[in-house]
Motif scaffolding. Structure first.
Motif, PDB file in Angstrom:
ATOM      1  N   LEU A  35       0.839  -1.203   0.000  1.00 44.26           N
ATOM      2  CA  LEU A  35       0.000   0.000   0.000  1.00 44.26           C
ATOM      3  C   LEU A  35       0.870   1.247   0.000  1.00 44.26           C
ATOM      4  CD1 LEU A  35      -2.963   0.876   0.162  1.00 44.26           C
ATOM      5  CD2 LEU A  35      -2.685   1.030   2.615  1.00 44.26           C
ATOM      6  N   GLN A  36       1.926   1.202   0.866  1.00 52.24           N
ATOM      7  CA  GLN A  36       2.779   2.376   0.984  1.00 52.24           C
ATOM      8  C   GLN A  36       3.485   2.675  -0.330  1.00 52.24           C
ATOM      9  OE1 GLN A  36       6.513   1.726   2.339  1.00 52.24           O
ATOM     10  NE2 GLN A  36       7.065   3.873   2.457  1.00 52.24           N
ATOM     11  N   THR A  37       4.097   1.645  -0.935  1.00 55.71           N
ATOM     12  CA  THR A  37       4.861   1.877  -2.168  1.00 55.71           C
ATOM     13  C   THR A  37       3.942   2.307  -3.303  1.00 55.71           C
ATOM     14  OG1 THR A  37       4.770  -0.502  -2.478  1.00 55.71           O
ATOM     15  CG2 THR A  37       6.843   0.424  -1.680  1.00 55.71           C
ATOM     16  N   SER A  38       2.757   1.695  -3.392  1.00 57.55           N
ATOM     17  CA  SER A  38       1.880   2.075  -4.504  1.00 57.55           C
ATOM     18  C   SER A  38       1.382   3.506  -4.343  1.00 57.55           C
ATOM     19  CB  SER A  38       0.711   1.097  -4.618  1.00 57.55           C
ATOM     20  OG  SER A  38      -0.071   1.149  -3.467  1.00 57.55           O
ATOM     21  N   LEU A  39       1.077   3.918  -3.115  1.00 56.23           N
ATOM     22  CA  LEU A  39       0.617   5.294  -2.906  1.00 56.23           C
ATOM     23  C   LEU A  39       1.741   6.294  -3.185  1.00 56.23           C
ATOM     24  CD1 LEU A  39      -1.682   5.001   0.198  1.00 56.23           C
ATOM     25  CD2 LEU A  39      -2.313   5.793  -2.058  1.00 56.23           C
ATOM     26  N   GLU A  40       2.977   5.947  -2.783  1.00 53.69           N
ATOM     27  CA  GLU A  40       4.093   6.853  -3.042  1.00 53.69           C
ATOM     28  C   GLU A  40       4.315   7.008  -4.541  1.00 53.69           C
ATOM     29  OE1 GLU A  40       7.581   5.729  -0.959  1.00 53.69           O
ATOM     30  OE2 GLU A  40       6.951   6.849   0.825  1.00 53.69           O
ATOM     31  N   ASN A  41       4.215   5.886  -5.268  1.00 56.07           N
ATOM     32  CA  ASN A  41       4.390   5.958  -6.723  1.00 56.07           C
ATOM     33  C   ASN A  41       3.310   6.793  -7.374  1.00 56.07           C
ATOM     34  OD1 ASN A  41       6.731   4.526  -6.890  1.00 56.07           O
ATOM     35  ND2 ASN A  41       5.694   2.560  -6.993  1.00 56.07           N
ATOM     36  N   VAL A  42       2.090   6.673  -6.867  1.00 58.15           N
ATOM     37  CA  VAL A  42       1.001   7.483  -7.412  1.00 58.15           C
ATOM     38  C   VAL A  42       1.309   8.966  -7.228  1.00 58.15           C
ATOM     39  CG1 VAL A  42      -1.315   8.258  -6.746  1.00 58.15           C
ATOM     40  CG2 VAL A  42      -0.941   5.929  -7.446  1.00 58.15           C
ATOM     41  N   LEU A  43       1.780   9.300  -6.031  1.00 58.29           N
ATOM     42  CA  LEU A  43       2.086  10.712  -5.777  1.00 58.29           C
ATOM     43  C   LEU A  43       3.227  11.178  -6.673  1.00 58.29           C
ATOM     44  CD1 LEU A  43       1.760  10.878  -1.913  1.00 58.29           C
ATOM     45  CD2 LEU A  43       0.341  12.004  -3.583  1.00 58.29           C
ATOM     46  N   ARG A  44       4.209  10.272  -6.902  1.00 57.19           N
ATOM     47  CA  ARG A  44       5.325  10.631  -7.767  1.00 57.19           C
ATOM     48  C   ARG A  44       4.835  10.891  -9.190  1.00 57.19           C
ATOM     49  NH1 ARG A  44       9.839   6.311  -7.156  1.00 57.19           N
ATOM     50  NH2 ARG A  44       9.363   6.443  -4.929  1.00 57.19           N
ATOM     51  N   GLN A  45       3.867  10.057  -9.660  1.00 55.36           N
ATOM     52  CA  GLN A  45       3.364  10.227 -11.024  1.00 55.36           C
ATOM     53  C   GLN A  45       2.513  11.471 -11.156  1.00 55.36           C
ATOM     54  OE1 GLN A  45       1.298   6.630 -11.890  1.00 55.36           O
ATOM     55  NE2 GLN A  45       3.158   5.415 -12.111  1.00 55.36           N
ATOM     56  N   GLY A  46       1.886  11.886 -10.061  1.00 59.32           N
ATOM     57  CA  GLY A  46       1.109  13.119 -10.103  1.00 59.32           C
ATOM     58  C   GLY A  46      -0.383  12.904 -10.267  1.00 59.32           C
ATOM     59  N   ASP A  47      -0.792  11.888 -11.072  1.00 67.14           N
ATOM     60  CA  ASP A  47      -2.212  11.675 -11.325  1.00 67.14           C
ATOM     61  C   ASP A  47      -2.739  10.704 -10.275  1.00 67.14           C
ATOM     62  OD1 ASP A  47      -4.145  10.225 -14.076  1.00 67.14           O
ATOM     63  OD2 ASP A  47      -4.724  11.312 -12.239  1.00 67.14           O
ATOM     64  N   LEU A  48      -3.656  11.197  -9.418  1.00 66.91           N
ATOM     65  CA  LEU A  48      -4.079  10.394  -8.282  1.00 66.91           C
ATOM     66  C   LEU A  48      -4.939   9.195  -8.667  1.00 66.91           C
ATOM     67  CD1 LEU A  48      -4.864  13.244  -5.747  1.00 66.91           C
ATOM     68  CD2 LEU A  48      -2.963  11.660  -5.710  1.00 66.91           C
ATOM     69  N   ASP A  49      -5.553   9.228  -9.843  1.00 63.94           N
ATOM     70  CA  ASP A  49      -6.452   8.128 -10.200  1.00 63.94           C
ATOM     71  C   ASP A  49      -5.778   7.074 -11.069  1.00 63.94           C
ATOM     72  OD1 ASP A  49      -9.239  10.405 -10.497  1.00 63.94           O
ATOM     73  OD2 ASP A  49      -8.570   9.149  -8.822  1.00 63.94           O
ATOM     74  N   SER A  50      -4.501   7.265 -11.366  1.00 64.06           N
ATOM     75  CA  SER A  50      -3.879   6.325 -12.316  1.00 64.06           C
ATOM     76  C   SER A  50      -3.404   5.072 -11.626  1.00 64.06           C
ATOM     77  CB  SER A  50      -2.689   7.012 -12.986  1.00 64.06           C
ATOM     78  OG  SER A  50      -1.688   7.198 -12.001  1.00 64.06           O
TER      79      SER A  50
END
Lengths: 358, 338
Positions: B286-301
């Motif tokens: 959960l932690q890594t996937s949420l961090e990657n989402v934030l890194r990508q910028g688009d919260l729904d991707s």
């Protein structure tokens, strides 16, 4: 009307909801009563070998029966609650509810009877234990007789578990031969003397089995030659209290079971109270909803009551209904004569007065 | 090359967060169970405290109690974090705490495993303790007038009756000590005086046992005195008689009892450890996937989740370098500045 209360639509809804919760609580209490009955029955069955009759079993039997019945009736009450706010489904409950009130009244009476019985049957329990223990002590030595071979183990376990000795006290063991003949050396002078000195030829001694020994005694247990002060050093039979268990097993078991049954008393009484409150609330709900359905505006205020007429009048009504039902089968001679007379009078009238047509 | 990479869509992430929230609450319950198991073991050991010599066996229940409490706290925090992870804005609050939390929990699961293994290793210490304790108790059986030991007789008698055992290794232990107090011996009698004189230390030894050693399953009234003397009792043979007294020694009986308890507790703790580990794995993903989402910028991707960003060897190397550089931070850089 007895004890009228005015109910608005909202109050009726609240009453139905509250009653639904109360009846599920009553179901839970019914389960508890059933479990109490099962527990009491298993405890009585565990000691069935030292009891002579099973009269006392009526208490747990009634508890179990009432528990199950109470689960059923209170579940029915919760269904009635659910249907009470639906005008199409409630009318079919009318007859059911009359029967329901009768059943609930019977249950309350049975519960009170259980509490009374648990006190009243104490004497019977003691008698049963007296006979059972006497037999157990008599057959203690018969470990080779099929059907009685576990009597020794049962009595030993009982004495150790309940910290008791003998029927009324430890002297009961002096009157019974508890050493089997298989283990007696008949060539020994001492044994022969003892047997000859007894009228029935029994080997009696002033000793008790090891299970009567009290572990709290500061001294290693003295089992044999208990009445002989000189047989043991620094020993006085009359003042020695800690050596053996001083209580009799009959007393110990009676106390145990009475305590068990008394502890169920508060639970049973609270179930009676809950059942009564369910009864009253359901009656109010029924009358209020019926009153509301009879109004032009079903959402309006209605009155709920316990009895439509006063207590005396309701009883008179019930009596009249009961008599009518009883008379239903009989042929009423007065009515038959009266009807034949009326028929004759009618015929006479018909012949006497000409028909208007003619 | 990430370790065990998985792809997570937005719905999968949300579902993971919800599931982890529930699992964390279940873990709180298992933490409470661990705590109560530790408490139960502590109470059981203290109940027979009089029969155990001073040995360090209290550390096992203490460890279980501590682990239980810490597990409750950690999983409570974990539940709160996972609940907030459904909403990405709230996740930002926890972003910095999550990695330390995961590392702490990882080391904590080691503690749980150690706790489980301790349950199985206590066996030897317990046996030693019981051996010495029971030998002492049997020796002081007769001292019902000595303050501090006056209840030992009752304790030993109740032990025999409850666990259906006799003596330390067997009933013959009672032949080697004097279990009848001198207060109850008639010194003027010849027989008593003879026995005392025939013993080197002046102890009154008899081939008899206390009444509590009697076996209730025996068809015959109990024979406690003159056990080794076949002629003293009618139709009695000492070597073949098995039902008269309890044959088991109390050390073995108590050891079996405690081993049984500890094996059950050990198994429960192992299952709890596996459960904790799986919850931890979920939280890491959960932690890594949420961090990657934030890194990508688009919260729904979609985003990737993994256990370790690089392979195991690389991560170990990087961490070692970090630790080395932390150590070097105090040293003066000897390289001259150009």
């Amino acid at each position: 009307m007895l004890l009228k209360i005015k109910f608005s639509q909202q109050r009726r809804v609240h009453l139905a909801q509250g009653l639904w919760l109360l009846s599920w609580m009553a179901v839970m209490w019914g389960v508890i009563i059933f479990c109490l009955g099962v527990y009491l029955k298993t405890e009585l069955l565990r000691r069935a070998e030292v009891m002579d009759n099973t009269e006392i079993h009526v208490v747990p039997n009634i508890l179990m029966m009432v528990g199950l019945a109470s689960i059923g009736t209170n579940w029915v009450a919760s269904r009635a609650c659910q249907d009470s706010l639906d005008a199409t489904r409630f009318p079919r409950w009318k007859v059911f509810l009359l029967a329901w009130f009768a059943v609930a009244a019977v249950l309350c009476c049975l519960l009170i009877a259980v509490v009374v019985l648990s006190y009243a049957l104490q004497g019977s329990l003691e008698e049963s234990l007296k006979v059972g223990l006497r037999n157990g002590i008599r057959f203690y030595k018969d470990t080779d007789v099929p059907g009685r071979c576990f009597q020794k183990e049962t009595i030993d376990r009982l004495q150790m578990e309940f910290r008791c000795c003998g029927n009324s006290n430890f002297k009961d063991w002096f009157e019974v031969q508890w050493v089997n003949n298989r283990y007696l050396d008949f060539t020994s002078k001492d044994v022969k003397d003892r047997i000859r000195s007894n009228v029935d030829g029994r080997y009696l001694l002033d000793g008790v089995p090891f299970s009567c020994c009290n572990p709290a005694s500061p001294r290693p247990c003295l089992q044999l030659q208990l009445t002989d002060n000189s047989a043991h050093y620094n020993y006085e039979y009359q003042s020695e209290e800690l050596n053996l268990y001083s209580r009799g097993c009959r007393q110990a078991l009676t106390d145990y079971f009475m305590e068990l049954m008394n502890s169920t008393g508060p639970g049973v009484l609270s179930v009676v109270l809950i059942q009564l409150s369910v009864c009253l609330s359901l009656r109010y709900l029924q009358t209020a909803v019926e009153g509301a359905m009879a109004l032009e505006d079903p959402e309006g205020d209605s009155e709920g009551y316990l009895l439509e007429k006063g207590v005396k009048e309701t009883i008179e009504d019930l009596k009249a209904n009961a008599l009518k039902m009883l008379k239903f089968g009989q042929v009423d001679p007065n009515a038959a004569e009266g009807s034949s007379e009326a028929a004759d009078a009618e015929k006479a009238e018909k012949t006497a007065s000409p028909t208007p047509a003619s | 090359m990430a370790v065990l990479r998985l792809r997570f869509t937005k719905t999968k992430r949300d579902k993971l967060a919800q599931v982890l929230w529930i699992l964390n609450w279940i873990s709180v319950v298992t933490g409470v169970i661990l705590f109560s198991l530790g408490l139960f073991l502590k109470v059981e050991i203290n109940k027979r405290g009089e029969l155990m010599a001073e040995r360090d066996i209290q550390y096992v229940p203490n460890m279980l109690i501590a682990v239980g409490i810490i597990a409750c706290a950690i999983n409570f925090l974990g539940g709160k974090i996972c609940y907030d992870c459904v909403d990405t804005t709230k996740f930002l609050r926890w972003k910095l705490i999550m990695l330390p939390y995961i590392i702490c929990t990882f080391f904590f699961t080691f503690c749980v495993l150690v706790g489980a293994l301790m349950c199985y290793s206590m066996h030897g210490e317990l046996e030693e303790s019981l051996n010495l304790g029971l030998a002492e108790a049997i020796r002081f059986y007769k001292d019902t007038d000595t303050p501090g030991r006056c209840f030992l007789k009752r304790t030993v008698d109740m032990l025999h009756i409850e666990f259906q055992c006799c003596g330390n290794n067997g009933y013959k232990d009672w032949f080697q000590i004097q279990w009848i107090s001198n207060r109850y011996l008639d010194m003027s009698k010849k027989e008593v005086a003879d026995r005392l004189r025939s013993n080197v230390e002046g102890k009154y030894l008899i081939d008899g046992v206390p009444f509590s050693c009697c076996n209730i399953n025996s068809p015959r009234p109990c024979i406690q005195q003159q056990i080794t003397n076949n002629s003293a009792h009618f139709n009695y043979e000492h070597q073949t008689e098995e039902l008269n007294l309890w044959m088991k020694g109390c050390r073995q009986a108590l050891l079996e009892y405690y081993t049984h308890i500890m094996q059950s507790i050990g198994l429960t703790v192992l299952i709890t450890w596996l459960f904790e580990l799986s919850v931890l794995t979920g939280v890491r993903y959960l932690q890594t996937s949420l961090e990657n989402v934030l890194r990508q910028g688009d919260l729904d991707s979609e985003s990737d989740g993994w256990l370790l960003e690089n392979s195991f060897m690389e991560t170990a190397r990087t961490n070692l370098n970090i630790i080395k550089s932390l150590g070097k931070s105090n040293q003066i850089d000897t390289q001259p500045k150009a």
